[in-house]
Design a protein around this motif. Structure first.
Motif, short mmCIF file in Angstrom:
data_model
loop_
_atom_site.label_atom_id
_atom_site.label_comp_id
_atom_site.label_asym_id
_atom_site.label_seq_id
_atom_site.Cartn_x
_atom_site.Cartn_y
_atom_site.Cartn_z
N UNK A 168 0.88 -1.16 0.00
CA UNK A 168 0.00 0.00 0.00
C UNK A 168 0.92 1.22 0.00
N UNK A 169 1.26 1.65 -1.19
CA UNK A 169 2.36 2.59 -1.40
C UNK A 169 1.96 3.66 -2.40
N UNK A 170 2.66 4.77 -2.37
CA UNK A 170 2.38 5.85 -3.32
C UNK A 170 3.68 6.53 -3.73
N UNK A 171 3.70 6.95 -4.98
CA UNK A 171 4.80 7.76 -5.52
C UNK A 171 4.29 9.19 -5.67
N UNK A 172 5.00 10.13 -5.06
CA UNK A 172 4.62 11.53 -5.12
C UNK A 172 5.56 12.33 -6.01
N UNK A 173 5.18 13.58 -6.26
CA UNK A 173 5.96 14.48 -7.11
C UNK A 173 6.00 15.87 -6.49
N UNK A 174 7.17 16.49 -6.55
CA UNK A 174 7.33 17.89 -6.19
C UNK A 174 8.13 18.59 -7.28
N UNK A 175 7.96 19.89 -7.41
CA UNK A 175 8.70 20.67 -8.41
C UNK A 175 9.35 21.88 -7.74
N UNK A 221 12.87 24.33 -1.24
CA UNK A 221 12.23 25.08 -2.33
C UNK A 221 11.12 24.30 -3.03
N UNK A 222 10.85 23.07 -2.58
CA UNK A 222 9.97 22.19 -3.34
C UNK A 222 8.51 22.40 -3.01
N UNK A 223 7.67 22.36 -4.07
CA UNK A 223 6.22 22.42 -3.93
C UNK A 223 5.65 21.06 -4.29
N UNK A 224 4.93 20.47 -3.35
CA UNK A 224 4.39 19.14 -3.59
C UNK A 224 3.24 19.19 -4.58
N UNK A 225 3.21 18.23 -5.52
CA UNK A 225 2.17 18.15 -6.54
C UNK A 225 1.25 16.97 -6.33
N UNK A 226 1.44 16.23 -5.24
CA UNK A 226 0.52 15.14 -4.92
C UNK A 226 0.96 13.80 -5.45
N UNK A 227 0.00 12.88 -5.50
CA UNK A 227 0.28 11.49 -5.84
C UNK A 227 0.35 11.32 -7.36
N UNK A 228 1.40 10.67 -7.80
CA UNK A 228 1.57 10.34 -9.21
C UNK A 228 0.91 9.00 -9.53
N UNK A 229 1.19 8.01 -8.68
CA UNK A 229 0.70 6.64 -8.91
C UNK A 229 0.74 5.92 -7.57
N UNK A 230 -0.24 5.06 -7.33
CA UNK A 230 -0.31 4.35 -6.05
C UNK A 230 -0.65 2.88 -6.27
N UNK A 239 3.55 15.86 -15.19
CA UNK A 239 4.42 14.91 -14.52
C UNK A 239 3.69 13.82 -13.77
N UNK A 240 2.37 13.85 -13.83
CA UNK A 240 1.54 12.85 -13.15
C UNK A 240 1.15 11.74 -14.12
N UNK A 241 0.50 10.72 -13.61
CA UNK A 241 0.08 9.60 -14.44
C UNK A 241 -0.80 10.09 -15.58
N UNK A 242 -0.57 9.54 -16.78
CA UNK A 242 -1.32 9.93 -17.97
C UNK A 242 -2.69 9.26 -17.94
N UNK A 243 -3.79 10.02 -17.83
CA UNK A 243 -5.11 9.40 -17.77
C UNK A 243 -5.52 8.72 -19.07
N UNK A 244 -4.81 9.03 -20.17
CA UNK A 244 -5.15 8.43 -21.47
C UNK A 244 -4.46 7.10 -21.70
N UNK A 245 -3.51 6.74 -20.82
CA UNK A 245 -2.79 5.48 -20.97
C UNK A 245 -2.56 4.91 -19.58
N UNK A 246 -3.41 4.00 -19.15
CA UNK A 246 -3.37 3.47 -17.79
C UNK A 246 -2.71 2.09 -17.71
#
Length: 324
Positions: A122-129, A137-146, A188-195
């Motif tokens: 039960x894991x998640x990959x997150x993203x910051x920019x 200096x990083x701003x979190x962008x939330x969950x990429x894939x879980x 930078x998040x998961x592509x909703x058109x290709x799951x």
């Protein structure tokens, strides 16, 4: 030295490199390059910033940060995040992130990382920019894939590669090994058109101990590097790095003997030698046009403390990675 002798030395060096076995590693390994200062890290990722200095992020804290002006002398510089994003606690009671991966694309820095409870998928990959890549200096962008406990894969250890206008993320650990999903290059998040969750590497024996992928392009091939066996146990660690390649970023990846990495294949790239125990958790950094292998090992002369390892990643004449 005369030009004739220089040419002779170059020819000899090229001949010796060509004699290195495909996939390398079989005849021993070079020690890591010298580093100094605060080099106690786990799962390091590193980049040369736009101002020419270096930053490395690693597991624990709020992603521990270290900086250097020369890639040799390092000092601790806080953490990537000033505050813990609230969603981390849905996956880790301690809010403790793992295995970051930093890159630079489209004028900003991208930091992918893992949040998970040890031993659970039960894991998640997150993203910051960040505009600077600097700690704090990083701003979190939330969950990429879980992933959840009903999945046959584990969403940890992200590795991102851009290819022909598309963006891909490899990830995985134990369960069924290394997977890959497509990302939206704009967000930078998961592509909703290709799951589709693609499968890149596993092994036939339980507990399918292959994790921490890195995907790098060299010449006309894509190379998948992964850490095999057990990390995180100091002097008892059996981590080692293996590699395969493919003409397509999504595979299939095979070793130098043609054995698919989905069937347990993979050429041994780096393993324990001397006091350098269990090397792995690797990434690859471009620096002045050269590839640098960035990893941790457990120091046999310091009670198994995890330390920063750096080696140049070279390429044999037939196109296989060699630790230099």
């Amino acid at each position: 030295m005369s030009r004739t002798r220089l040419r002779g030395a170059a020819v000899l060096a090229a001949a010796l490199l060509a004699l290195v076995p495909s996939g390398a590693g079989a005849a021993g390994y070079p020690d890591p390059l010298p580093v100094a200062g605060d080099t106690v890290v786990h799962d390091p990722t590193m980049i040369r910033l736009q101002d020419g200095s270096y930053v490395a992020y690693s597991t624990h804290g709020r992603l521990e940060a270290r900086v250097s002006n020369d890639r040799t002398h390092w000092r601790r510089a806080g953490d990537a995040f000033d505050a813990v994003p609230g969603w981390w606690y849905d996956y880790s009671a301690d809010g403790d992130p793992w295995a970051p991966e930093i890159s630079y694309r489209d004028g900003r820095y991208w930091l992918y990382y893992t949040v998970s409870k040890w031993g659970s998928n039960q894991s998640a990959i997150g993203l910051a920019t960040s505009a600077t890549g600097r700690p704090g200096s990083w701003q979190d962008r939330g969950i990429v894939f879980a992933s959840t406990t009903t999945d046959t894969y584990n969403a940890i250890d992200p590795a991102v590669i851009a290819d022909k206008g598309r963006l891909w993320m490899a990830f995985g650990s134990y369960w069924s090994g290394i997977r890959m999903v497509r990302l939206d290059p704009r967000t930078g998040l998961a592509d909703p058109a290709d799951t589709e969750v693609r499968h890149l590497a596993t092994r036939p024996d339980l507990p399918y101990a292959v994790e921490a992928p890195t995907v790098v392009k060299h010449g006309r091939y894509y190379y998948l590097l992964a850490s095999y066996d057990a990390c995180c146990s100091g002097l008892s660690a059996t981590y080692r790095i293996k590699a395969g390649r493919s003409a397509s970023v999504t595979g299939p990846y095979v070793d130098s003997k043609g054995v698919p990495m989905l069937e347990g294949g993979g050429d041994l790239l780096l393993a324990a030698h001397g006091s350098y125990i269990g090397p792995g958790g690797q990434s690859v950094m471009k620096d002045h046009g050269r590839d640098v292998l960035v990893y941790h090992y457990y120091d046999g002369e310091d009670n198994g403390v995890p330390k920063l390892g750096l080696n140049e990643l070279r390429w044999s004449r037939d196109g296989w990675p060699v630790v230099g």
